[in-house]
Design a protein around this motif. Structure first.
Motif, PDB file in Angstrom:
ATOM      1  N   GLY A  49     -82.923 -37.270 -69.209  1.00 61.33           N
ATOM      2  CA  GLY A  49     -83.115 -36.336 -70.302  1.00 61.33           C
ATOM      3  C   GLY A  49     -84.217 -36.737 -71.249  1.00 61.33           C
ATOM      4  O   GLY A  49     -84.772 -35.901 -71.969  1.00 61.33           O
ATOM      5  N   GLU A  50     -84.540 -38.024 -71.256  1.00 65.46           N
ATOM      6  CA  GLU A  50     -85.603 -38.529 -72.131  1.00 65.46           C
ATOM      7  C   GLU A  50     -86.606 -39.381 -71.374  1.00 65.46           C
ATOM      8  O   GLU A  50     -87.819 -39.292 -71.591  1.00 65.46           O
ATOM      9  CB  GLU A  50     -84.997 -39.346 -73.273  1.00 65.46           C
ATOM     10  CG  GLU A  50     -86.028 -39.952 -74.209  1.00 65.46           C
ATOM     11  CD  GLU A  50     -85.391 -40.808 -75.292  1.00 65.46           C
ATOM     12  OE1 GLU A  50     -86.137 -41.552 -75.969  1.00 65.46           O
ATOM     13  OE2 GLU A  50     -84.151 -40.753 -75.453  1.00 65.46           O
ATOM     14  N   ARG A  51     -86.105 -40.189 -70.470  1.00 68.90           N
ATOM     15  CA  ARG A  51     -86.978 -41.068 -69.681  1.00 68.90           C
ATOM     16  C   ARG A  51     -86.920 -40.652 -68.219  1.00 68.90           C
ATOM     17  O   ARG A  51     -85.846 -40.342 -67.701  1.00 68.90           O
ATOM     18  CB  ARG A  51     -86.555 -42.534 -69.831  1.00 68.90           C
ATOM     19  CG  ARG A  51     -86.622 -43.029 -71.262  1.00 68.90           C
ATOM     20  CD  ARG A  51     -86.088 -44.450 -71.408  1.00 68.90           C
ATOM     21  NE  ARG A  51     -86.073 -44.862 -72.795  1.00 68.90           N
ATOM     22  CZ  ARG A  51     -87.116 -45.409 -73.416  1.00 68.90           C
ATOM     23  NH1 ARG A  51     -88.232 -45.623 -72.736  1.00 68.90           N
ATOM     24  NH2 ARG A  51     -87.048 -45.738 -74.680  1.00 68.90           N
ATOM     25  N   GLU A  52     -88.062 -40.665 -67.569  1.00 66.42           N
ATOM     26  CA  GLU A  52     -88.100 -40.301 -66.159  1.00 66.42           C
ATOM     27  C   GLU A  52     -89.066 -41.197 -65.394  1.00 66.42           C
ATOM     28  O   GLU A  52     -89.972 -41.805 -65.976  1.00 66.42           O
ATOM     29  CB  GLU A  52     -88.469 -38.828 -65.974  1.00 66.42           C
ATOM     30  CG  GLU A  52     -89.874 -38.472 -66.345  1.00 66.42           C
ATOM     31  CD  GLU A  52     -90.165 -36.997 -66.112  1.00 66.42           C
ATOM     32  OE1 GLU A  52     -89.430 -36.340 -65.351  1.00 66.42           O
ATOM     33  OE2 GLU A  52     -91.152 -36.500 -66.695  1.00 66.42           O
ATOM     34  N   ARG A  53     -88.832 -41.259 -64.101  1.00 65.96           N
ATOM     35  CA  ARG A  53     -89.675 -42.026 -63.190  1.00 65.96           C
ATOM     36  C   ARG A  53     -90.146 -41.068 -62.109  1.00 65.96           C
ATOM     37  O   ARG A  53     -89.343 -40.339 -61.522  1.00 65.96           O
ATOM     38  CB  ARG A  53     -88.890 -43.191 -62.598  1.00 65.96           C
ATOM     39  CG  ARG A  53     -89.701 -44.160 -61.748  1.00 65.96           C
ATOM     40  CD  ARG A  53     -88.897 -45.452 -61.515  1.00 65.96           C
ATOM     41  NE  ARG A  53     -89.568 -46.340 -60.581  1.00 65.96           N
ATOM     42  CZ  ARG A  53     -89.283 -46.411 -59.289  1.00 65.96           C
ATOM     43  NH1 ARG A  53     -88.320 -45.651 -58.777  1.00 65.96           N
ATOM     44  NH2 ARG A  53     -89.933 -47.240 -58.496  1.00 65.96           N
ATOM     45  N   LEU A  54     -91.469 -41.071 -61.845  1.00 64.53           N
ATOM     46  CA  LEU A  54     -92.076 -40.104 -60.949  1.00 64.53           C
ATOM     47  C   LEU A  54     -92.918 -40.788 -59.888  1.00 64.53           C
ATOM     48  O   LEU A  54     -93.568 -41.796 -60.165  1.00 64.53           O
ATOM     49  CB  LEU A  54     -92.990 -39.149 -61.738  1.00 64.53           C
ATOM     50  CG  LEU A  54     -92.382 -38.397 -62.913  1.00 64.53           C
ATOM     51  CD1 LEU A  54     -93.484 -37.749 -63.734  1.00 64.53           C
ATOM     52  CD2 LEU A  54     -91.396 -37.344 -62.418  1.00 64.53           C
ATOM     53  N   ARG A  55     -92.921 -40.235 -58.677  1.00 65.31           N
ATOM     54  CA  ARG A  55     -93.901 -40.592 -57.651  1.00 65.31           C
ATOM     55  C   ARG A  55     -94.863 -39.418 -57.556  1.00 65.31           C
ATOM     56  O   ARG A  55     -94.438 -38.276 -57.376  1.00 65.31           O
ATOM     57  CB  ARG A  55     -93.214 -40.833 -56.308  1.00 65.31           C
ATOM     58  CG  ARG A  55     -94.193 -41.152 -55.157  1.00 65.31           C
ATOM     59  CD  ARG A  55     -94.708 -42.571 -55.208  1.00 65.31           C
ATOM     60  NE  ARG A  55     -95.780 -42.802 -54.235  1.00 65.31           N
ATOM     61  CZ  ARG A  55     -95.576 -43.115 -52.953  1.00 65.31           C
ATOM     62  NH1 ARG A  55     -94.335 -43.214 -52.481  1.00 65.31           N
ATOM     63  NH2 ARG A  55     -96.602 -43.327 -52.146  1.00 65.31           N
ATOM     64  N   MET A  56     -96.149 -39.711 -57.698  1.00 62.26           N
ATOM     65  CA  MET A  56     -97.145 -38.652 -57.807  1.00 62.26           C
ATOM     66  C   MET A  56     -98.252 -38.837 -56.771  1.00 62.26           C
ATOM     67  O   MET A  56     -98.642 -39.958 -56.463  1.00 62.26           O
ATOM     68  CB  MET A  56     -97.749 -38.632 -59.219  1.00 62.26           C
ATOM     69  CG  MET A  56     -96.713 -38.665 -60.326  1.00 62.26           C
ATOM     70  SD  MET A  56     -97.403 -38.587 -61.991  1.00 62.26           S
ATOM     71  CE  MET A  56     -97.689 -36.828 -62.143  1.00 62.26           C
TER      72      MET A  56
END
Length: 318
Positions: A49-56
Motif C-alpha cells: 500500500g505504500e512500499r512496492e518492489r518492481l521488476r522492470m
C-alpha cells in the motif's frame, strides 16, 4: 576502490490537469508499458500500500534493459521515490523522485529527478546514461502530459480485452508454437514477414508485417519478454499502426487435468486524432474501439487456433 561521482538530472513539465490525475498515472507502475513509450513490461513483486518492489523492462538508447526497483509512494504529498536494487550495466546505482505540485485546481507541475553513478565514472558510460535518461524522461513526461490532459475521456480511449481457446493437448507445445515467432511467416497466414533478434535469452526484439482483412499490410515492431516456466509471453509494440498510440499484450497457457487453455490479452490506447484518417470521415471513438477489438481479436484467435492444432496433432492417440 574509487568513489564514483553522483550525477543528477532534472526534467519537468506543466500539465493542464488536476494533480491527483497526474499522481494516479505515475503511481500505477504496472500500467506504465501502456502509458510510457520506453517501458516494455512491469511486474509488481511486492506491495503493502505504500512500499512496492518492481521488476522492470524498458528500452534505453535502442537496447532492452531490465532491473529491479523499490518505490515509496506518498499519496498525500504526491511524491514517489524510487531506487534500483539491481541496476543494468553500465549503471552502478540509480534512483530519483517523481514530484507533483498543484498549480491550481486543473494545473500542476510534474518534476522527475534522477541521481546515478556508473562503474569507474567512465565518461563514455556517463554520457550513455545521461542520453538514455534524457530521452526516456522527456518521452515519459510528454506522454503523461498528453494522457492527463485527456483524462476526462481517457476511459473511452483505453481498451482491454481477451480471447481464449481450449486445447486438447499439452501446454508446453502451445507455448512452443507461440515462442517460435521466427517460424510464424511459414505457419501463420496473416504474418508475411518477421525478423527477430534474441540477444538475451527470453527477450525477443521483432519486426513483423501483418496482413489485414482487406489485404493491406502494416508493419509493427515489438519487444517480447518470455516466461517459459509460467507459460507466459508479454509484449509491447514499440512501433504501432496509425490507429493506436500504444499496444501491449500477453499470451498465457495454463495446463489442467484434461488439456490446456491459451489466452490472448490486449490493452490499447487509441490515437483519437487518426480515427477519421484510418476509418473515414465521421468515424467515432466507438467505431474505432470495435474495429481494433475485431482486428486484434481475429488475428490472435487465428494464431491460438494454429497453436492448438500444433499441440493436438503432435499428440499420438493410442
Amino acid at each position: 576502490m574509487s568513489a564514483e561521482r553522483v550525477h543528477r538530472t532534472t526534467h519537468d513539465v506543466t500539465v493542464a490537469a488536476p494533480a491527483g490525475v497526474v499522481y494516479g498515472l505515475i503511481s500505477d507502475a504496472v500500467q506504465w508499458p501502456l502509458y510510457f513509450p520506453p517501458n516494455v513490461h512491469v511486474e509488481q513483486l511486492e506491495f503493502d500500500g505504500e512500499r512496492e518492489r518492481l521488476r522492470m523492462w524498458a528500452t534505453a538508447n535502442g537496447e532492452v534493459k531490465s532491473w529491479t526497483s523499490r518505490r515509496v509512494l506518498d499519496a498525500v504529498a504526491r511524491r514517489v521515490e524510487f531506487r534500483q536494487e539491481l541496476p543494468a550495466r553500465p549503471v552502478r546505482s540509480m534512483g530519483g523522485t517523481w514530484i507533483v505540485e498543484p498549480l491550481g485546481a486543473d494545473r500542476c507541475k510534474l518534476t522527475l529527478l534522477h541521481d546515478f553513478t556508473v562503474d569507474g565514472d567512465d565518461p563514455g558510460a556517463v554520457a550513455w546514461v545521461e542520453r538514455a535518461t534524457d530521452t526516456n524522461s522527456t518521452a515519459e513526461l510528454a506522454n503523461i502530459k498528453a494522457l492527463a490532459e485527456r483524462w476526462a475521456n481517457l476511459d473511452e480511449l483505453v481498451l482491454t480485452f481477451e480471447d481464449s481457446v481450449r486445447v486438447n493437448g499439452p501446454a508446453e507445445l502451445v507455448y512452443d508454437f507461440l515462442h517460435r515467432v521466427a517460424d510464424w511467416p511459414e505457419l501463420v497466414p496473416h504474418v508475411s514477414r518477421l525478423d527477430v533478434v534474441e540477444e538475451e535469452p527470453g527477450v525477443q526484439v521483432m519486426s513483423m508485417d501483418t496482413l489485414t482483412a482487406d489485404g493491406s499490410s502494416h508493419t509493427t515492431e515489438s519487444v517480447r519478454v518470455c516466461f517459459p516456466d509460467a507459460g507466459r509471453i508479454v509484449y509491447k509494440q514499440t512501433a504501432t499502426p496509425l490507429l493506436m498510440s500504444a499496444h501491449t499484450g500477453e499470451w498465457t497457457v495454463e495446463q489442467d487435468e484434461t488439456g490446456a487453455t491459451v489466452v490472448s490479452r490486449h490493452s490499447v490506447v487509441l490515437r483519437e486524432e487518426n480515427i477519421e484518417r484510418v476509418l473515414g470521415e465521421g468515424a467515432t471513438v466507438a467505431a474505432a474501439r470495435r474495429y481494433v477489438r475485431e482486428a486484434l481479436g481475429r488475428n490472435s484467435t487465428a494464431t491460438m487456433n494454429l497453436a492448438k492444432s500444433h499441440a493436438e496433432n503432435a499428440v499420438t492417440v493410442l
